[in-house]
Design a protein around this motif. Structure first.
Motif, PDB file in Angstrom:
ATOM      1  N   VAL A  60       8.998   2.825   5.199  1.00 19.31           N
ATOM      2  CA  VAL A  60       7.991   1.764   5.320  1.00 19.31           C
ATOM      3  C   VAL A  60       8.643   0.469   5.777  1.00 19.31           C
ATOM      4  N   ALA A  61       9.780   0.130   5.182  1.00 20.95           N
ATOM      5  CA  ALA A  61      10.484  -1.090   5.579  1.00 20.95           C
ATOM      6  C   ALA A  61      10.862  -1.051   7.059  1.00 20.95           C
ATOM      7  N   ALA A  62      11.361   0.100   7.517  1.00 13.03           N
ATOM      8  CA  ALA A  62      11.758   0.225   8.919  1.00 13.03           C
ATOM      9  C   ALA A  62      10.548   0.163   9.842  1.00 13.03           C
ATOM     10  N   ALA A  63       9.447   0.788   9.438  1.00 14.58           N
ATOM     11  CA  ALA A  63       8.250   0.806  10.278  1.00 14.58           C
ATOM     12  C   ALA A  63       7.636  -0.577  10.415  1.00 14.58           C
ATOM     13  N   VAL A  64       7.562  -1.324   9.336  1.00 11.89           N
ATOM     14  CA  VAL A  64       7.004  -2.676   9.398  1.00 11.89           C
ATOM     15  C   VAL A  64       7.902  -3.570  10.245  1.00 11.89           C
ATOM     16  N   THR A 108      -0.055   2.458  -0.067  1.00 14.60           N
ATOM     17  CA  THR A 108      -0.787   1.224   0.208  1.00 14.60           C
ATOM     18  C   THR A 108      -0.039   0.020  -0.350  1.00 14.60           C
ATOM     19  N   PHE A 109       0.464   0.166  -1.565  1.00 18.40           N
ATOM     20  CA  PHE A 109       1.249  -0.916  -2.171  1.00 18.40           C
ATOM     21  C   PHE A 109       2.492  -1.231  -1.344  1.00 18.40           C
ATOM     22  N   LEU A 110       3.241  -0.205  -0.957  1.00 13.45           N
ATOM     23  CA  LEU A 110       4.469  -0.441  -0.195  1.00 13.45           C
ATOM     24  C   LEU A 110       4.184  -1.114   1.145  1.00 13.45           C
ATOM     25  N   ALA A 111       3.137  -0.679   1.825  1.00 13.74           N
ATOM     26  CA  ALA A 111       2.798  -1.305   3.106  1.00 13.74           C
ATOM     27  C   ALA A 111       2.414  -2.768   2.902  1.00 13.74           C
ATOM     28  N   CYS A 112       1.606  -3.037   1.877  1.00  9.87           N
ATOM     29  CA  CYS A 112       1.220  -4.424   1.592  1.00  9.87           C
ATOM     30  C   CYS A 112       2.439  -5.271   1.252  1.00  9.87           C
TER      31      CYS A 112
END
Length: 241
Positions: A60-64, A108-112
């Motif tokens: 998620v961190a890499a994608a954002v 959802t939490f991680l993306a937010c």
């Protein structure tokens, strides 16, 4: 088609199919530069596809970071990715419980959490996809209902916390939508006939199209919805009345 997203960048999870694909396409058509996350390939013209398993914090961190670097900013995060299954609660394994919560709620939490610094800088918005199952009782869906109810609560908590930073957070709660997720659900054996009509839509046809949900998400994420934060919009054909 309005052009409410000219000059804006949107990040959409679950963009390879179903509601997520419809959201990514709608936002692109309204002028946004769209980055689409999914575990599958995102093959939408003009959309920057990124492979990402939302259960994995590092992915998620890499994608954002990829989306923000590609777009130069993030104005809207649309959390659409989700999984579901039907089962009698006594038959739900801990592994299945963990899978449903990991994708729908933790993802959802991680993306937010990861996108919020970018959204604060842009004074942007988050639109989460919960479900009618998250705001009322839903048969044979204990894990899914718990996860989507958590998404509703998370939406409200973030709306309060980040209002001073100019970030709006809202969610939509669809009922039945014609998506691969719905079509691939396996019915529960030995269903109680007393529950057959529970949460039945009042409208005909009783199933929504993904584009109808995408239109609501596009509105909530736009400047036209400036005064909508903490909003929980049901799109259920009256099933929750």
């Amino acid at each position: 088609m309005p052009r409410r997203y000219d000059g804006r960048v949107a990040l959409v999870t679950g963009a390879a199919s179903g509601i997520g694909r419809a959201v990514a396409t709608r936002l692109r058509d309204e002028g946004a530069r769209v980055a689409g996350l999914d575990t599958a390939a995102v093959d939408i013209d003009g959309v920057h596809g990124i492979r990402c398993d939302l259960r994995d914090e590092d992915q998620v961190a890499a994608a954002v970071a990829d989306a923000a670097g590609w777009g130069g900013r993030i104005d809207l995060l649309a959390n659409v990715a989700g999984v579901a299954s039907y089962a009698h609660t006594t038959d739900v394994t801990l592994a299945e419980w963990d899978r449903i919560l990991a994708v729908n709620l933790t993802g959802t939490f991680l993306a937010c959490r990861t996108a919020l610094p970018h959204l604060i800088a842009a004074r942007g918005a988050v639109v989460n996809v919960a479900s009618l199952a998250g705001v009322r009782g839903w048969r044979y869906s204990a894990a899914y209902s718990a996860a989507k109810g958590g998404v509703v609560a998370l939406t409200r908590a973030l709306a309060v916390e980040y209002a001073p930073d100019g970030v709006r957070v809202a969610c939509v709660c669809p009922g039945s939508v014609d998506t691969p997720l719905k079509r691939n659900l396996v019915p529960v054996p030995d269903q109680d006939p007393r529950l057959a009509g529970h949460a039945r839509a009042l409208l005909d046809p009783p199933v929504a199209e993904p584009d109808e949900v995408a239109a609501a998400i596009a509105y909530l994420g736009s400047a036209e919805a400036r005064f909508a934060t903490g909003a929980v919009l049901r799109l259920d054909g009256g099933a929750g009345v």
